[in-house]
Enzyme design. Structure first.
Site, PDB file in Angstrom:
ATOM      1  N   ASP A 155      -2.087   9.350 -10.770  1.00 14.07           N
ATOM      2  CA  ASP A 155      -2.049   8.183 -11.678  1.00 14.07           C
ATOM      3  C   ASP A 155      -0.620   7.903 -12.136  1.00 14.07           C
ATOM      4  O   ASP A 155      -0.195   6.750 -12.246  1.00 14.07           O
ATOM      5  CB  ASP A 155      -2.943   8.430 -12.895  1.00 14.07           C
TER       6      ASP A 155
ATOM      7  N   ASP B 203       0.857  -1.184   0.000  1.00 10.17           N
ATOM      8  CA  ASP B 203       0.000   0.000   0.000  1.00 10.17           C
ATOM      9  C   ASP B 203       0.891   1.230   0.000  1.00 10.17           C
ATOM     10  O   ASP B 203       1.926   1.296   0.692  1.00 10.17           O
ATOM     11  CB  ASP B 203      -0.905   0.017   1.238  1.00 10.17           C
TER      12      ASP B 203
ATOM     13  N   GLU C 181      -4.733   2.312  -4.399  1.00  9.31           N
ATOM     14  CA  GLU C 181      -3.278   2.416  -4.294  1.00  9.31           C
ATOM     15  C   GLU C 181      -2.666   1.151  -3.695  1.00  9.31           C
ATOM     16  O   GLU C 181      -1.520   1.163  -3.245  1.00  9.31           O
ATOM     17  CB  GLU C 181      -2.901   3.625  -3.433  1.00  9.31           C
TER      18      GLU C 181
ATOM     19  N   ASN D  86      -2.808  12.704  -3.703  1.00  8.41           N
ATOM     20  CA  ASN D  86      -3.805  13.095  -4.696  1.00  8.41           C
ATOM     21  C   ASN D  86      -4.349  14.488  -4.412  1.00  8.41           C
ATOM     22  O   ASN D  86      -4.554  15.292  -5.324  1.00  8.41           O
ATOM     23  CB  ASN D  86      -4.952  12.089  -4.717  1.00  8.41           C
TER      24      ASN D  86
END
Length: 523
Positions: A400, A383, A427, A391
């Site tokens: 991305d 993770d 993620e 983000n």
């Protein structure tokens, strides 16, 4: 990776199963054409052999008839000479006997159509008596071959000499002669009967042969006596070097053979026969082209038909092969589309890693394999730390890009074909490691963690200032009755513990005596 190549559940593609149809079609068409050509060749060869055999039989029958006629012709002349020689040797041929001899000669010539005349010569070769009313004038016949023969040989058998022109009227004749001796056996002269060459010409014409055919009568030494068609310049020439005299007669007194004529160079099928009573050879020949004229016509029509059939087969085969090629292209396009769809269905479009569908399929396969082989199966759950802050700070487009970079690091750390890296969701990533124990899983986890850090992806929302990942590892040996959900939950529990312990670390969950023990590794 979709499925491992050594997976027992892996099915070979359609392309590997499908027979090479185009090659098979080409080979089939070639085989059909070869069979047609082979059958045509056999049929034509049999037909050709049959025509030649029939021509050989006809030629043999013709030469047998010619030999019988020639033998009868010369035997009758020989019998006349024999009776006359016996009479002359007893009564002599002085002036008192000559009128009677002349009348006897004339009667014998009239009785035998083949005779041109009968002639008696003295020991110097001068005319003594002939079957003609008037005595020829001239220097005699001392220079003739037949006279020299009897002058030099004491044999009293009949001698057949080369064809000559009669000094009586210029007609071509074949001389048959006998030696005349006195009572003491001394040479007294020669009695000769001339056989008309026109007689043999008429005899030859009574047989039906083709325009390029030939018939001849010759001496055993190869000297040509009579021939059809008549070529005056060839009379008396030697055929000794022809295959009939040089090759075939020494082997057998009769037979047939294909040979090129020395006279006119035409290839003919010669039937030949040597006479038993006289040193003569007769031969009848039909030209090869005439014998095979019908065969040539049949061969042309047969070849034309086979060529048309082969053309039809070729056109059909060309159309068929084109259709096969079109079908193959369509099949290849479908296969590519199917592979593309399979890739879309089993891989994440952003990262290029496998998705959860592929992950679940691989888990099912590896659980079964691990149970059969009693080998360890490991799972690493990954993770990205503080990714929501990333983000929020940099935007989803940059987020991305960050996911793609982390995915490349994860993928690059999976060196074996059997290892599977997937994007598990958001993620979060997962790495499935067949045939790998917990120590191997921990090593790969640490390698992934350091690889992500080494990219130095800036992250202002992280305490380290860079993007980092947390990893949870779990390993066990499947038994065949295990739960995939429990397997994933335990790896996820290790990941949770890594994040709870401060992130940017790897944690291992193992089972020892039924008690969970947590281990972690900080940077």
């Amino acid at each position: 990776m979709l499925l491992r190549p050594d997976d027992p559940h892996h099915a070979p593609s359609v392309a590997s199963k499908r027979l090479p149809l185009r090659k098979a079609a080409v080979l089939f068409i070639a085989a059909v054409c070869l069979c047609l050509c082979g059958l045509l060749y056999l049929q034509l060869e049999q037909s050709r052999s049959h025509d030649l055999r029939q021509a050989q039989i006809a030629s043999s029958n013709l030469t047998r008839a010619m030999a019988q006629q020639a033998e009868d012709t010369f035997m009758k002349a020989d019998l006349v000479l024999t009776s006359l020689v016996d009479w002359i040797q007893i009564d002599g041929f002085g002036p008192p006997q000559r009128p009677r001899l002349q009348k006897t000669f004339a009667r014998r010539v009239q009785a035998l159509n083949q005779l041109h005349g009968i002639f008696l010569f003295d020991q110097k070769g001068q005319w003594v008596v002939t079957s003609f009313d008037n005595m020829p004038r001239g220097s005699g016949v001392a220079d003739r071959e037949y006279f020299k023969f009897h002058q030099q040989n004491v044999s009293t058998v009949a001698h057949i000499g080369p064809a000559i022109r009669s000094r009586e009227n210029g007609e071509w004749i074949i001389p048959v002669s006998r030696r005349v001796n006195d009572k003491n056996g001394q040479f007294q002269g020669v009695l000769m009967a001339g056989i008309k060459m026109s007689y043999f010409d008429q005899f030859f014409k009574s047989f039906s042969i083709d325009d390029n055919g030939s018939m001849f009568l010759g001496l055993t030494d190869g000297t040509l006596l009579a021939r059809r068609p008549f070529i005056e310049s060839k009379i008396g020439t030697s055929l000794a070097r022809s295959e009939v005299f040089e090759k075939f007669l020494p082997r057998a007194p009769s037979g047939s053979a294909m040979s090129t004529s020395l006279v006119d160079g035409v290839v003919r099928l010669f039937g030949y026969r040597q006479l038993e009573a006289y040193p003569l050879v007769v031969s009848a020949a039909s030209s090869k082209d005439t014998i095979l004229a019908g065969w040539y016509e049949t061969a042309f029509h047969s070849c034309l038909i086979v060529a048309l059939v082969m053309l039809g087969v070729g056109v059909f085969g060309w159309v068929f092969i084109r259709q096969v090629r079109v079908g193959e292209r369509v099949e290849a396009d479908l296969r590519k589309a199917q592979e593309a769809l399979e890739l879309i269905a089993t891989h994440d479009s952003l990262t290029g890693l496998g998705n959860r569908r592929l992950f679940e399929r691989a888990l099912d396969i590896e659980f079964g394999r691990g149970a059969r082989q009693q080998s360890a199966l490991s799972l690493i759950m990954i993770d990205i730390d503080f990714f929501k802050r990333y983000n929020d700070t940099y935007g989803h487009v940059v987020g991305d890009h960050c996911l793609a970079q982390v995915a490349r690091s994860v993928k690059n750390c999976c060196h074996r074909k059997a290892d599977l890296a997937v994007r598990y969701g958001g993620e979060e990533f997962a790495v499935l490691l067949p045939d790998t124990d917990i120590h191997g899983a921990m090593t790969i986890a640490e390698h992934i963690r350091r690889s992500v850090m080494d990219k130095n992806i800036k992250h202002s929302g992280s305490p380290t200032g860079y993007v980092t990942v947390s990893l949870g590892c779990y390993s066990f040996v499947p038994t065949g009755h295990d739960s995939m959900e429990v397997f994933i939950q335990r790896a996820d529990a290790a990941l949770y513990q890594a994040k709870h312990s401060g992130r940017n670390r790897s944690a291992v969950l193992s089972m020892e005596g039924g008690v969970e023990v947590l281990a972690r590794s900080d940077r």
